[in-house]
Design a protein around this motif. Structure first.
Motif, short mmCIF file in Angstrom:
data_model
loop_
_atom_site.label_atom_id
_atom_site.label_comp_id
_atom_site.label_asym_id
_atom_site.label_seq_id
_atom_site.Cartn_x
_atom_site.Cartn_y
_atom_site.Cartn_z
N ALA A 1 17.23 -37.38 -1.76
CA ALA A 1 16.20 -37.92 -0.87
C ALA A 1 15.85 -39.35 -1.28
O ALA A 1 15.99 -39.73 -2.44
N ILE A 2 15.42 -40.11 -0.31
CA ILE A 2 14.92 -41.46 -0.61
C ILE A 2 13.62 -41.29 -1.38
O ILE A 2 12.73 -40.54 -0.95
N PRO A 3 13.48 -41.96 -2.53
CA PRO A 3 12.26 -41.80 -3.34
C PRO A 3 11.00 -42.17 -2.57
O PRO A 3 11.01 -43.07 -1.73
N ILE A 4 9.92 -41.47 -2.86
CA ILE A 4 8.66 -41.69 -2.16
C ILE A 4 8.17 -43.13 -2.30
O ILE A 4 7.53 -43.66 -1.40
N ALA A 5 8.50 -43.78 -3.40
CA ALA A 5 8.07 -45.17 -3.61
C ALA A 5 8.66 -46.12 -2.56
O ALA A 5 8.09 -47.19 -2.30
N LEU A 6 9.76 -45.74 -1.93
CA LEU A 6 10.38 -46.57 -0.90
C LEU A 6 10.06 -46.11 0.52
O LEU A 6 10.35 -46.83 1.48
N GLN A 7 9.49 -44.93 0.66
CA GLN A 7 9.21 -44.41 1.98
C GLN A 7 8.07 -45.18 2.64
O GLN A 7 7.17 -45.67 1.97
N GLU B 1 20.40 -51.90 -12.26
CA GLU B 1 19.50 -52.96 -11.81
C GLU B 1 18.52 -52.50 -10.74
O GLU B 1 18.13 -53.26 -9.86
N GLY B 2 18.12 -51.23 -10.79
CA GLY B 2 17.12 -50.71 -9.86
C GLY B 2 17.61 -50.45 -8.45
O GLY B 2 16.82 -50.18 -7.54
N ARG B 3 18.90 -50.48 -8.23
CA ARG B 3 19.46 -50.26 -6.90
C ARG B 3 19.72 -48.78 -6.65
O ARG B 3 19.99 -48.03 -7.58
N PRO C 1 14.48 -52.39 -4.36
CA PRO C 1 13.10 -52.82 -4.19
C PRO C 1 12.77 -53.95 -5.17
O PRO C 1 13.36 -54.05 -6.24
N SER C 2 11.80 -54.78 -4.79
CA SER C 2 11.30 -55.80 -5.71
C SER C 2 10.48 -55.11 -6.79
O SER C 2 10.09 -53.95 -6.65
N THR C 3 10.20 -55.83 -7.87
CA THR C 3 9.46 -55.22 -8.98
C THR C 3 8.05 -54.80 -8.57
O THR C 3 7.53 -53.83 -9.09
N ASP C 4 7.44 -55.52 -7.60
CA ASP C 4 6.10 -55.14 -7.17
C ASP C 4 6.12 -54.12 -6.01
O ASP C 4 5.09 -53.66 -5.55
N GLY C 5 7.34 -53.76 -5.52
CA GLY C 5 7.46 -52.77 -4.45
C GLY C 5 7.09 -53.27 -3.07
O GLY C 5 7.04 -52.48 -2.13
N GLN C 6 6.87 -54.55 -2.90
CA GLN C 6 6.45 -55.09 -1.61
C GLN C 6 7.61 -55.64 -0.78
O GLN C 6 7.43 -55.96 0.39
#
Length: 169
Positions: free
Chosen positions: A71-77, A120-122, A144-149
């Protein structure tokens, strides 16, 4: 009687030509399947006398650690859009909504098949897409960027940066 012989002559010639087992037709394909699928191999019959079919290979994806439940992680949803677009504009060309199981773009929807953690967080996301009467499978790289925005999505070597509009509900 002579007329009967003349009528029967073409039929006799046709039958004589068909009965010959040694026809010289070089290059003629006699086993179409062997010619069309040269890389196939026979699979031994199973114990239940049913001949198994060799499965197709899996889609190539980058190696890495599989993410729980694919699943796509909730932090990216949530909702994303192009960096120069308004968040409230649902008709924006780069509008995107990410859920655990889907990527909903302006003109297509992807159903997540596999999510793999990369360096690298991808994330590598393999999805089956449908849109505008077509269907296809694609691997997208999400970072995602480090701040998630912000979210960079790479598709066939082209990267597009989107900004966060709303997090997952």
């Amino acid at each position: 009687m002579r007329n009967h012989f003349l009528l029967a002559l073409p039929l006799l010639l046709l039958l004589a030509g068909c009965g010959s087992k040694e026809q010289n037709q070089s290059g003629m394909v006699t086993n179409i399947l062997d010619q069309a699928l040269p890389s196939t191999r026979d699979v031994p019959p199973g114990a239940n006398a049913i001949t198994p079919v060799e499965p197709a290979p899996d889609l190539p994806v980058a190696k890495g650690e599989a993410i729980h439940a694919n699943a796509i992680p909730i932090a990216l949803q949530g909702r994303w859009t192009g960096t120069k677009e308004r968040c409230g504009d649902r008709a924006a060309a780069q509008a995107l909504e990410l859920t655990a199981a889907s990527l909903i773009f302006h003109e297509s929807v992807g159903t997540v098949q596999r999510v793999t953690r990369e360096g690298e967080g991808r994330l590598a996301v393999v999805a089956n897409f449908t849109g505008e009467g077509e269907s296809w499978t694609r691997t997208l790289m999400l970072r995602p960027s480090t701040d998630g925005q912000q979210l960079t999505i790479t598709n066939d070597g082209t990267a597009i940066v989107r900004k966060r509009c709303t997090p997952a509900a």
